[in-house]
Design a protein around this motif. Structure first.
Motif, PDB file in Angstrom:
ATOM      1  N   SER A  33      41.578  42.913  73.251  1.00  0.00           N
ATOM      2  CA  SER A  33      42.838  42.887  74.342  1.00  0.00           C
ATOM      3  C   SER A  33      44.008  42.971  73.743  1.00  0.00           C
ATOM      4  O   SER A  33      44.257  42.888  72.562  1.00  0.00           O
ATOM      5  CB  SER A  33      42.369  41.425  75.089  1.00  0.00           C
ATOM      6  OG  SER A  33      42.800  40.390  74.293  1.00  0.00           O
ATOM      7  N   GLN A  34      44.909  43.328  74.800  1.00  0.00           N
ATOM      8  CA  GLN A  34      46.418  43.202  74.568  1.00  0.00           C
ATOM      9  C   GLN A  34      46.769  41.974  73.943  1.00  0.00           C
ATOM     10  O   GLN A  34      47.569  41.982  72.851  1.00  0.00           O
ATOM     11  CB  GLN A  34      47.063  43.611  75.525  1.00  0.00           C
ATOM     12  CG  GLN A  34      48.640  43.913  75.458  1.00  0.00           C
ATOM     13  CD  GLN A  34      48.710  44.935  74.484  1.00  0.00           C
ATOM     14  OE1 GLN A  34      48.451  46.279  74.981  1.00  0.00           O
ATOM     15  NE2 GLN A  34      49.450  44.878  73.460  1.00  0.00           N
ATOM     16  N   THR A  35      46.259  40.849  74.590  1.00  0.00           N
ATOM     17  CA  THR A  35      46.622  39.725  73.755  1.00  0.00           C
ATOM     18  C   THR A  35      46.258  39.311  72.356  1.00  0.00           C
ATOM     19  O   THR A  35      46.938  39.028  71.462  1.00  0.00           O
ATOM     20  CB  THR A  35      45.944  38.345  74.610  1.00  0.00           C
ATOM     21  OG1 THR A  35      46.279  38.335  75.971  1.00  0.00           O
ATOM     22  CG2 THR A  35      46.223  36.921  74.049  1.00  0.00           C
TER      23      THR A  35
END
Length: 76
Positions: A33-35
């Protein structure tokens, strides 16, 4: 490519995610994910290796469109 490679310092490997059979989390890794990518960058990494398997996502000579879209999302 030499100029780009010279800018890479410490790298992180997203192994066992886009290359495992079944699903992205089949071998115990979290969903990319971007996180997750932001956390890796904050830890000091500035390059990422993204190994990817195609054989589990293809029939005959066609790669599954949804799989291609997911790979593109991770790369982007």
């Amino acid at each position: 490519s030499s100029d780009l490679a010279s800018q890479m310092t410490i790298g992180w490997n997203i192994g066992n995610s886009l290359e495992c059979s079944g699903s992205e989390t089949a071998w115990g890794n979290p969903v990319v994910s971007q996180t997750l990518i932001n956390a890796v960058k904050a830890a000091g990494f500035n390059s990422i290796r993204i190994p990817c398997a195609w054989d589990g996502h293809a029939t005959a000579s066609v790669i599954d469109v949804a799989w291609l879209a997911r790979v593109k999302q991770v790369v982007d």
